[in-house]
Design an enzyme around this catalytic site. Structure first.
Site, PDB file in Angstrom:
ATOM      1  N   ASP A  76       0.818  -1.212   0.000  1.00 29.60           N
ATOM      2  CA  ASP A  76       0.000   0.000   0.000  1.00 29.60           C
ATOM      3  C   ASP A  76       0.852   1.262   0.000  1.00 29.60           C
ATOM      4  O   ASP A  76       2.026   1.237   0.387  1.00 29.60           O
ATOM      5  CB  ASP A  76      -0.869   0.042   1.269  1.00 29.60           C
ATOM      6  CG  ASP A  76      -2.041  -0.916   1.207  1.00 29.60           C
ATOM      7  OD1 ASP A  76      -2.083  -1.758   0.299  1.00 29.60           O
ATOM      8  OD2 ASP A  76      -2.908  -0.822   2.100  1.00 29.60           O
ATOM      9  N   HIS A 221       3.830  -2.286   3.129  1.00 30.81           N
ATOM     10  CA  HIS A 221       3.812  -0.925   2.587  1.00 30.81           C
ATOM     11  C   HIS A 221       5.098  -0.612   1.821  1.00 30.81           C
ATOM     12  O   HIS A 221       6.183  -0.746   2.391  1.00 30.81           O
ATOM     13  CB  HIS A 221       3.654   0.096   3.715  1.00 30.81           C
ATOM     14  CG  HIS A 221       2.331   0.010   4.417  1.00 30.81           C
ATOM     15  ND1 HIS A 221       2.065  -0.961   5.356  1.00 30.81           N
ATOM     16  CD2 HIS A 221       1.210   0.748   4.288  1.00 30.81           C
ATOM     17  CE1 HIS A 221       0.816  -0.806   5.778  1.00 30.81           C
ATOM     18  NE2 HIS A 221       0.271   0.217   5.154  1.00 30.81           N
TER      19      HIS A 221
HETATM   20 ZN   LIG Z   1      -2.603   3.270   3.258  1.00 25.54          ZN
END
Ligand SMILES: [Zn+2]
Length: 267
Positions: A76, A221
């Site tokens: 993400d 991430h």
């Molecule tokens: Zn996010």
């Protein structure tokens, strides 16, 4: 109506009930009882919206219903230099296909990284346009966040994105409705590395390994939206270790669209 609006109304109701009890217009036990019910309803609705693995507000893919040892790595908040390119290098070295949920404004600024993700065969979904908390937005604003992110990614890849991960995983009726209107499947996760806290490489690996199972969707991430300040060196360093550990336990790697195929099989 969004869950935040309902919680606002319930808060007013709680205050009204407490005042009624205090002024003896209602038995204090009765006012406390009803106020307690309102608090429980508001708390429950909020929990169902912020927890990633709830389907109360609509269909959320967070874990595939399968006993096959497959997992999906998802990243993400990118694209985000230099970490997105470093993640892509690890994935290429390890021959793993993953899914990137890109933030629209980042994709617009760094289209070549989105192209690299696509050319390497990874799946690209959207993570809104500006990484705002969807629960705080109006229905029109939510729709615009999805529309703009979709348009940016489609202009780069030539393909309409079909998957949407809401920022923080937060989803209520409005978010789910906007995703449905935009032909997007909402995807959350069932195993997370908590890598956004930079807890150390071993901790990231262990966080995932302690939660993983057949059909897990793993959250990591490559970016740090919306603030764009944190480093992702630990994620990059943890990734090859994590891939090797998962492979040694018999797991293979698929993208999120493959995970959705198990949902179809179950029906
Ligand atoms: Zn996010």
């Amino acid at each position: 109506m969004g869950v935040i609006n309902i919680i606002f109304i319930l808060t007013i109701l709680v205050l009204y009930l407490l005042v009624q009890g205090y002024r003896r217009r209602m038995k204090s036990f009765t006012s406390l009882w009803y106020a307690g019910i309102c608090v429980a309803i508001g708390g429950g609705l909020l929990a169902l919206a912020v927890l990633p693995n709830t389907t109360f507000y609509g269909p959320v893919l967070y874990q595939a219903p399968t006993q096959e040892k497959v997992v999906a790595l998802t990243f993400d908040d990118g694209p985000y230099p230099p970490y997105t390119a470093q993640v892509l290098k690890v994935l290429a070295d390890k021959q793993v296909q993953a899914t990137f949920f890109v933030v629209g404004e980042n994709a617009r600024a760094l289209p070549h990284l989105v192209q690299e993700e696509q050319q390497a065969g990874h799946l690209i979904g959207i993570h809104s346009y500006e990484h705002k908390d969807m629960l705080r937005l109006s229905s029109g604003e939510i729709a615009a966040q999805l529309r703009e992110a979709k348009a940016v990614v489609a202009s780069i890849t030539g393909e309409e994105p079909r998957y949407f991960r809401p920022p923080h995983g937060f989803h209520d009726w409005r978010v789910m409705g906007a995703a449905r209107e935009a032909n997007l499947t909402v995807v959350n996760w069932s195993a997370l590395g908590k890598d956004w806290t930079n807890p150390g490489v071993d901790t990231i690996v262990n966080n995932v390994m302690s939660r993983v199972g057949p059909g897990s969707i793993i959250l990591l991430h490559d970016g740090d939206s919306p603030h764009k300040v944190s480093k992702r060196e630990q994620t990059v360093a943890a990734l090859p270790i994590l891939i090797d550990r998962l492979r040694s336990e018999g797991y293979s790697f698929v993208t999120v669209d493959h995970m959705l195929s198990y949902v179809g099989e179950r029906k």
